[in-house]
Scaffold this active site. Structure first.
Site, PDB file in Angstrom:
ATOM      1  N   ARG A 134      65.263  44.994  88.157  1.00 15.58           N
ATOM      2  CA  ARG A 134      66.899  45.965  87.027  1.00 15.58           C
ATOM      3  C   ARG A 134      67.111  45.026  86.669  1.00 15.58           C
ATOM      4  O   ARG A 134      67.267  43.147  87.107  1.00 15.58           O
ATOM      5  CB  ARG A 134      67.530  46.091  88.198  1.00 15.58           C
TER       6      ARG A 134
ATOM      7  N   GLU B 110      70.469  45.297  79.025  1.00 13.88           N
ATOM      8  CA  GLU B 110      69.111  46.469  78.262  1.00 13.88           C
ATOM      9  C   GLU B 110      70.220  47.452  77.136  1.00 13.88           C
ATOM     10  O   GLU B 110      70.946  47.662  77.643  1.00 13.88           O
ATOM     11  CB  GLU B 110      68.461  46.956  79.575  1.00 13.88           C
TER      12      GLU B 110
ATOM     13  N   HIS C 226      60.658  48.004  79.428  1.00 16.82           N
ATOM     14  CA  HIS C 226      61.380  49.356  80.709  1.00 16.82           C
ATOM     15  C   HIS C 226      59.394  49.840  80.763  1.00 16.82           C
ATOM     16  O   HIS C 226      60.339  51.604  81.134  1.00 16.82           O
ATOM     17  CB  HIS C 226      62.540  49.944  80.904  1.00 16.82           C
TER      18      HIS C 226
END
Length: 310
Positions: free
Chosen positions: A228, A257, A275
């Protein structure tokens, strides 16, 4: 018939599974829903199938109403889910562990190779039609054999990463919940030629990689993050790269993000991907189908396959 809302597109195989248990309504918006949109969309739902960019919490449950029985997060991490708040309202929470292990480890190791062997830099050179010729000093990277990989978080993905690294002749050190064989975080930073992050995002791991941690790494070390984004302080990472404190970084996830720290974008010692850790057809389908099967089980009055306990 129970209403099942899906906050963004999922593969048809998963929709077909959900249809066994109720009326499936998939958001037509090809983007994350705002909190207000999400709450309106969830009204009257018995099940919500959400994505990692959705905030799945008590406010969502209240907006959905008393019929809500299950929230299925299509991800293994659940930092976007307020599990205690949902459980306190009698809502079951599930995630999708296991099915994305190999895909994420493959991507993490691909990033490791890309940053240590300067693959992105080489591709950009060719695509820009910059003149070049082979010589022994051209675009030299760092070999892996005999080097040490430090794995932060030795769960399923961390262990899969270790197996790949060992096949390339690397030694492994790791930190994890199990104390057997693990080293301290400080020792891992000092010993590792590559630090790869596989820990969940928690209050304790937010900005785990900060300015002090980056200074503790070897000057020739690399950082890889596929867990993350907020585990890494991106501004501190940019500072460390500018100061030459580490050799490079490869990131698949980002602190804010989808935005990326601007100073990282133009650096040849940084590899970036949007991602893609679980982004294979097979894996994303398996994730969605597992989430759907959890919904079917709960709405059918049975225990879910992969419940997240508060």
């Amino acid at each position: 018939m129970p209403k099942i809302v899906v906050t963004r597109w999922i593969p048809d195989d998963a929709v077909a599974v959900l249809a066994q248990a109720g009326e499936v309504v998939v958001s037509p918006a090809d983007r994350p829903l705002s909190p207000a949109e999400l709450h309106e969309f969830a009204a009257g739902a018995a099940a919500v199938v959400g994505m990692l960019h959705d905030r799945l919490d008590g406010a969502l449950a209240d907006a959905a109403g008393p019929d809500l029985k299950v929230v299925a997060n299509v991800a293994v991490g659940y930092d976007n889910v307020d599990v205690p708040a949902l459980a306190g309202r009698g809502v079951v929470v599930t995630n999708t562990p296991g099915v994305l292990t190999d895909a994420t480890a493959d991507l993490a190791f691909g990033l490791l190779l890309a940053v240590t062997r300067r693959l992105g830099e080489g591709e950009r050179l060719l695509r820009s039609r910059t003149p070049w010729s082979f010589h022994l000093g051209f675009l030299l990277g760092s070999g892996l054999q005999g080097k040490t990989l430090g794995i932060v978080g030795f769960g399923q993905i961390g262990r899969a990463m270790a197996k790949r690294a060992e096949a390339f002749g690397m030694s492994i050190v790791y930190t994890g919940r199990s104390k057997q064989g693990s080293v301290s975080f400080e020792e891992l930073l000092e010993r590792s030629d590559v630090v790869s992050l596989h820990c969940p995002l928690t209050p304790e791991t937010r900005h785990l990689i900060d300015a002090a941690a980056l200074r503790a790494m070897k000057p020739g070390a690399y950082l890889v993050n596929t867990t993350r984004g907020p585990v890494v302080d991106e501004a501190a990472l940019a500072d460390a790269l500018e100061a030459g404190e580490i050799a490079g970084a490869a990131l698949d996830v980002f602190e804010h993000e989808p935005d990326v720290e601007p100073r990282l974008l133009g650096r040849d010692d940084v590899v970036l991907s949007p991602h893609l850790g679980s982004a294979t057809v097979e894996t994303r389908t398996a994730m969605a189908v597992l989430a759907a099967r959890n919904v079917v089980e709960v709405l059918g009055g049975r225990a879910p396959l992969t419940e997240v306990k508060p």
